[in-house]
Design a protein around this motif. Structure first.
Motif, short mmCIF file in Angstrom:
data_model
loop_
_atom_site.label_atom_id
_atom_site.label_comp_id
_atom_site.label_asym_id
_atom_site.label_seq_id
_atom_site.Cartn_x
_atom_site.Cartn_y
_atom_site.Cartn_z
N GLN A 117 -28.73 -40.48 -37.43
CA GLN A 117 -27.46 -40.50 -38.02
C GLN A 117 -27.36 -39.64 -39.27
OE1 GLN A 117 -24.86 -43.01 -37.13
NE2 GLN A 117 -23.95 -41.37 -38.77
N SER A 124 -24.48 -37.01 -39.56
CA SER A 124 -23.52 -37.33 -41.02
C SER A 124 -23.71 -36.19 -41.79
CB SER A 124 -23.89 -38.52 -41.77
OG SER A 124 -23.78 -39.58 -41.00
N THR A 144 -28.71 -46.85 -40.36
CA THR A 144 -27.62 -45.89 -40.15
C THR A 144 -26.87 -45.69 -41.46
OG1 THR A 144 -26.28 -47.67 -39.03
CG2 THR A 144 -27.64 -45.98 -37.70
N ASP A 145 -26.53 -47.10 -42.21
CA ASP A 145 -25.81 -47.07 -43.48
C ASP A 145 -26.76 -46.15 -44.74
OD1 ASP A 145 -23.47 -47.98 -42.25
OD2 ASP A 145 -24.07 -50.05 -42.94
N ARG A 183 -25.93 -42.38 -43.98
CA ARG A 183 -24.74 -42.20 -44.10
C ARG A 183 -24.41 -41.82 -45.65
NH1 ARG A 183 -23.34 -46.16 -40.08
NH2 ARG A 183 -22.69 -45.28 -38.41
#
Ligand SMILES: Cc1cc2nc3c(=O)[nH]c(=O)nc-3n(C[C@H](O)[C@H](O)[C@H](O)COP(=O)(O)OP(=O)(O)OC[C@H]3O[C@@H](n4cnc5c(N)ncnc54)[C@H](O)[C@@H]3O)c2cc1C
Length: 407
Positions: A15, A19, A296-297, A300
């Motif tokens: 990710q 990103s 994943t957050d 980001r």
């Protein structure tokens, strides 16, 4: 420029690479995995992947993704050390690679069972695709499975194996299932569901040894009980993979310690995902979380930070587990909860548990109630606590109406 080097091509590492390109980063990105498999989703390993012998791995990104995005993906390449002064990493084969910024996304490893017989054939830990493949290909001829550990992974695997017609017994040391993760009511509901699927559950049952010649055939408990098993699945938790970080002298304490920007004690090194202990905004203290959402957050947020917009990570945590046909979803963190409001359906089954700390809503656990979960995420993120009677109703119309008034 040596660019950004990411160690670990799991949920967080992949990710982050994606990103960074989304955020317009044009420099070199190298994404390194010590696994030979194309980056894949881990959650299905204990769920759909175990359902049939043919279920494929689910790729995190398509075949052309990394080429199209000019991400240099290096599979089967284990990093063995970091030289912080030289800003290089060294691979197991002795090759080195320079970095301007290094990101550790090394995840966790399965906690190993430490009793006599744990190395017998037929004993499986479940963390990687390789583990899952080995376990699945050994299933032919197996009739009785003992699952050691009543956490998410063990219970997901137990449900799948029972659905395949195997005799499954779960052995949990603690007095109840899912001890660290959910409320008692949810744990009991999950246990009752599994019993209905034919799974036998033994709580307060510590394993003293595994017995067999070469192949395991019996699990011996501390109280003397013997459980016959021709396969043993170990699901007793995970430990953060901090070997590289520790050897490089980075601060570590139940994970690689970072600030809210996911920066480690070295200015050129960041970390994210399961391996990280960071200041958790909702708890107000350091925490390490293990979930796809967290990895994943964090990725980001870190991509924004690394492309010039410092972005503290403060997203509300949420989590899911599919145990057979039971979809358990958790919004928020219940660590500090001192009150639980339980909601039952008309047929008596548990729908949700609303967890409060000092009168404030901190977490909601739902069973097969995805709309309620989504609403709970918004409520907790907005810092709202509804009237107790409304929360206890579990009625979506009332909950939505109360939310629109409160916000
Ligand atoms: C069977 C199973 C079921 C799960 N189910 C759920 C679920 O239902 N819901 C949920 O939210 N979460 C679930 N999880 C947890 C979830 O998969 C993790 O939280 C998530 O993968 C964390 O992402 P990560 O990027 O931090 O680490 P990972 O995805 O574990 O990736 C880390 C990668 O780094 C690699 N690595 C480590 N050291 C090195 C090195 N020195 N050199 C090169 N590479 C290295 C590792 O091999 C690994 O590939 C499950 C996990 C498992 C194992």
């Amino acid at each position: 420029m040596a660019g950004i080097v990411i160690i670990g091509a799991g949920h967080g590492g992949v990710q982050l690479a994606a990103s960074l390109r989304d955020q317009g980063f044009g420099g070199q990105i190298t994404l390194i995995s010590n696994e030979a498999d194309w980056p894949y989703h881990k959650p299905p390993l204990s769920k759909s992947y175990m359902q049939t012998q043919e279920a494929p791995l689910q790729a995190l990104r398509g075949a052309r993704f990394f080429d199209d995005k000019q991400i240099n993906l290096r599979l089967g390449a284990a990093v063995s050390s970091i030289d912080r002064a030289a800003q290089t990493v060294t691979f197991a084969d002795g090759a080195t690679l320079g970095y301007d910024t290094l990101v550790l996304a090394t995840g966790t490893t399965a906690r190993r069972l430490a009793v006599p017989g744990a190395d017998l054939a037929g004993v499986f830990h479940l963390r990687t695709a390789e583990d899952a493949r080995a376990m699945r290909s050994a299933l032919g001829g197996v009739r009785r499975v003992a699952v050691i550990g009543g956490g998410f992974i063990g219970l997901e695997a137990a449900a799948m194996l029972a659905a395949r017609g195997l005799s499954v017994e779960v052995l949990e040391t603690a007095p109840r299932l899912l001890g660290r993760a959910v409320s008692r009511a949810v744990a009991d509901a999950v246990g009752e569901y599994l019993v209905r699927q034919g799974v036998k559950i033994h709580c307060s049952s510590a394993v003293s040894q595994l017995v067999g010649q070469k192949q395991v055939n019996t699990v011996q408990l501390e109280d003397g009980q013997k459980i016959a098993a021709d396969m043993v699945v170990v699901g007793i938790g995970a430990v953060p993979e901090i070997t590289l970080a520790q050897a490089a002298g980075l601060d570590c304490d139940n994970g690689i310690v970072t600030n809210s920007l996911l920066a480690t004690s070295d200015r050129a090194i960041y970390a994210l995902g399961d391996c990280v202990a960071y200041p958790q905004a909702q708890l107000g203290r350091m925490a390490r979380l293990e979930s796809v959402q967290n990895a994943t957050d964090q990725a980001r947020a870190l991509a924004r930070t690394l492309t010039g917009t410092p972005t503290p990570y403060d997203t509300l945590p949420w989590f899911w587990s599919d145990i057979g046909t039971l979809k358990l979803q958790i919004a928020g963190l219940s660590h500090d909860a001192d009150e639980a409001i339980t909601v039952h359906r008309d047929d008596g089954t548990l729908q949700s548990v609303w967890c409060l700390a000092k009168g404030r809503l901190v977490a909601v656990e739902t069973l097969n109630s995805p709309g309620e979960h989504m609403l709970a995420r918004r409520l907790i993120a907005d810092g709202l606590t509804l009237d107790r009677a409304v929360m206890a109703s579990g009625d979506m119309m009332r909950l939505k109406a109360a939310y629109s008034v409160a916000r």
